[in-house]
Structure formats: C-alpha cells, structure tokens
Design a protein around this motif. Sequence first.
Motif, short mmCIF file in Angstrom:
data_model
loop_
_atom_site.label_atom_id
_atom_site.label_comp_id
_atom_site.label_asym_id
_atom_site.label_seq_id
_atom_site.Cartn_x
_atom_site.Cartn_y
_atom_site.Cartn_z
N PHE A 187 74.67 -100.06 -56.46
CA PHE A 187 74.13 -101.01 -57.42
C PHE A 187 72.62 -101.11 -57.31
CE2 PHE A 187 72.79 -104.69 -54.92
CZ PHE A 187 73.43 -104.48 -53.71
N LYS A 188 72.00 -101.64 -58.36
CA LYS A 188 70.58 -101.95 -58.37
C LYS A 188 70.43 -103.42 -58.73
CE LYS A 188 69.08 -97.41 -59.93
NZ LYS A 188 68.38 -96.66 -60.98
N VAL A 189 69.48 -104.09 -58.13
CA VAL A 189 69.18 -105.46 -58.50
C VAL A 189 68.22 -105.38 -59.69
CG1 VAL A 189 68.17 -107.65 -57.79
CG2 VAL A 189 69.46 -106.28 -56.14
N LYS A 190 68.67 -105.89 -60.84
CA LYS A 190 67.87 -105.82 -62.08
C LYS A 190 66.94 -107.01 -62.23
CE LYS A 190 68.48 -102.84 -64.69
NZ LYS A 190 67.81 -101.56 -64.79
N ALA A 191 67.35 -108.19 -61.72
CA ALA A 191 66.52 -109.38 -61.87
C ALA A 191 66.98 -110.46 -60.91
CB ALA A 191 66.62 -109.90 -63.30
N VAL A 192 66.04 -111.30 -60.50
CA VAL A 192 66.35 -112.51 -59.73
C VAL A 192 65.54 -113.65 -60.33
CG1 VAL A 192 66.96 -111.40 -57.56
CG2 VAL A 192 64.59 -111.99 -57.99
N THR A 193 66.03 -114.87 -60.15
CA THR A 193 65.35 -116.04 -60.69
C THR A 193 64.02 -116.26 -59.98
OG1 THR A 193 67.53 -116.98 -61.09
CG2 THR A 193 65.67 -118.46 -61.32
N SER A 194 64.02 -116.07 -58.66
CA SER A 194 62.78 -116.20 -57.87
C SER A 194 62.94 -115.42 -56.57
CB SER A 194 62.47 -117.67 -57.58
OG SER A 194 63.36 -118.19 -56.62
N GLU A 195 61.82 -115.26 -55.87
CA GLU A 195 61.88 -114.63 -54.56
C GLU A 195 60.70 -115.09 -53.72
OE1 GLU A 195 61.72 -110.33 -54.79
OE2 GLU A 195 60.15 -110.41 -56.28
N LEU A 199 70.11 -102.19 -45.34
CA LEU A 199 71.20 -102.60 -44.46
C LEU A 199 70.90 -102.13 -43.05
CD1 LEU A 199 74.22 -101.74 -46.76
CD2 LEU A 199 73.18 -103.96 -46.36
N ALA A 200 69.96 -102.82 -42.41
CA ALA A 200 69.54 -102.45 -41.06
C ALA A 200 69.21 -103.71 -40.27
CB ALA A 200 68.32 -101.53 -41.14
N PRO A 201 69.27 -103.64 -38.96
CA PRO A 201 68.98 -104.82 -38.14
C PRO A 201 67.58 -105.41 -38.38
CG PRO A 201 69.97 -103.11 -36.80
CD PRO A 201 69.69 -102.51 -38.15
N HIS A 202 66.62 -104.58 -38.76
CA HIS A 202 65.25 -105.06 -38.96
C HIS A 202 64.99 -105.63 -40.36
CE1 HIS A 202 65.16 -101.00 -40.63
NE2 HIS A 202 64.17 -101.42 -41.37
N SER A 203 65.93 -105.50 -41.28
CA SER A 203 65.70 -106.01 -42.64
C SER A 203 65.67 -107.53 -42.63
CB SER A 203 66.75 -105.48 -43.62
OG SER A 203 68.02 -105.97 -43.28
N ARG A 204 64.84 -108.10 -43.48
CA ARG A 204 64.65 -109.56 -43.52
C ARG A 204 65.51 -110.24 -44.56
NH1 ARG A 204 58.62 -109.43 -44.78
NH2 ARG A 204 59.40 -107.62 -45.84
N GLY A 205 66.08 -109.48 -45.47
CA GLY A 205 66.91 -110.08 -46.51
C GLY A 205 66.08 -110.73 -47.61
N TRP A 206 66.76 -111.09 -48.71
CA TRP A 206 66.13 -111.76 -49.84
C TRP A 206 66.26 -113.27 -49.69
CZ3 TRP A 206 69.00 -114.77 -53.40
CH2 TRP A 206 68.25 -115.29 -54.45
N ARG A 207 65.22 -113.98 -50.07
CA ARG A 207 65.25 -115.43 -50.14
C ARG A 207 64.64 -115.87 -51.46
NH1 ARG A 207 62.55 -117.61 -44.57
NH2 ARG A 207 63.86 -116.43 -43.12
N SER A 208 65.14 -116.95 -52.00
CA SER A 208 64.51 -117.54 -53.17
C SER A 208 63.19 -118.17 -52.72
CB SER A 208 65.42 -118.60 -53.80
OG SER A 208 65.71 -119.62 -52.86
N GLU A 209 62.30 -118.43 -53.68
CA GLU A 209 61.04 -119.06 -53.31
C GLU A 209 61.30 -120.47 -52.78
OE1 GLU A 209 58.50 -119.40 -56.74
OE2 GLU A 209 60.04 -120.34 -57.92
N LYS A 210 60.40 -120.95 -51.95
CA LYS A 210 60.55 -122.30 -51.39
C LYS A 210 60.42 -123.33 -52.51
CE LYS A 210 58.76 -120.98 -46.92
NZ LYS A 210 57.68 -121.08 -45.95
N PHE A 211 61.22 -124.37 -52.43
CA PHE A 211 61.20 -125.48 -53.38
C PHE A 211 61.50 -125.02 -54.81
CE2 PHE A 211 57.99 -126.33 -50.03
CZ PHE A 211 58.74 -127.23 -49.30
N CYS A 212 62.35 -124.02 -54.95
CA CYS A 212 62.71 -123.49 -56.27
C CYS A 212 63.70 -124.43 -56.97
CB CYS A 212 63.32 -122.10 -56.14
SG CYS A 212 64.86 -122.09 -55.22
N SER A 213 63.85 -124.20 -58.26
CA SER A 213 64.87 -124.94 -59.00
C SER A 213 66.20 -124.18 -58.86
CB SER A 213 64.48 -125.06 -60.47
OG SER A 213 64.36 -123.77 -61.05
#
Length: 85
Positions: free
Chosen positions: A19-27, A39-53
């Motif tokens: 799969f491909k990520v086409k869009a996210v509301t925020s990051e 998919l590795a131990p050093h990856s930080r992962g995705w997070r939404s922006e702080k204080f997002c809606s």
Amino acid sequence: GTDRLTANMSRGPPDRIKFKVKAVTSEDPDHPVTEVHLLAPHSRGWRSEKFCSYPQDMLLDLSRPTHVHQIQVLSHQYLIATKVD
C-alpha cells in the motif's frame, strides 16, 4: 514508498498487501507519515500534529483490489489513541 497490510484469506496464512499512504489529515514534522513505511526498530512512526482537531484520517491506496477483514494499529506505550474507526 510502499508497505504491506495484512489481508486475512480463508485458507493459509494472511497475505501482506502493498500500500501507499495517499493522504493524512495532519502530521508531526518530527514523525512524518513516511515513517509508516519503515518497519524497523529505529523507525519513529507517524504522529498527528500536536493539538490537532479530531478525527484524524489516513487514506491508503492498496496495490490491488482487496477485501480487508483486519488492520492492525501499533501504538506507542504512552501515545495510545482513545478510539480507532
């Protein structure tokens, strides 16, 4: 980049679907959506922006037509979503 989702099939182990990520509301700039593909131990992962809606959305483009029965979401031990739809 592409990654894989797991699709439960009626026989044998689940298939992993590219799969491909086409869009996210925020990051968060320090945790961009491109981290979803690492998919590795050093990856930080995705997070939404702080204080997002809310809600936050992620649009995925699957590599082939697929009946999705399950998606697994891995959360950080301190950053756990209260709801996933």
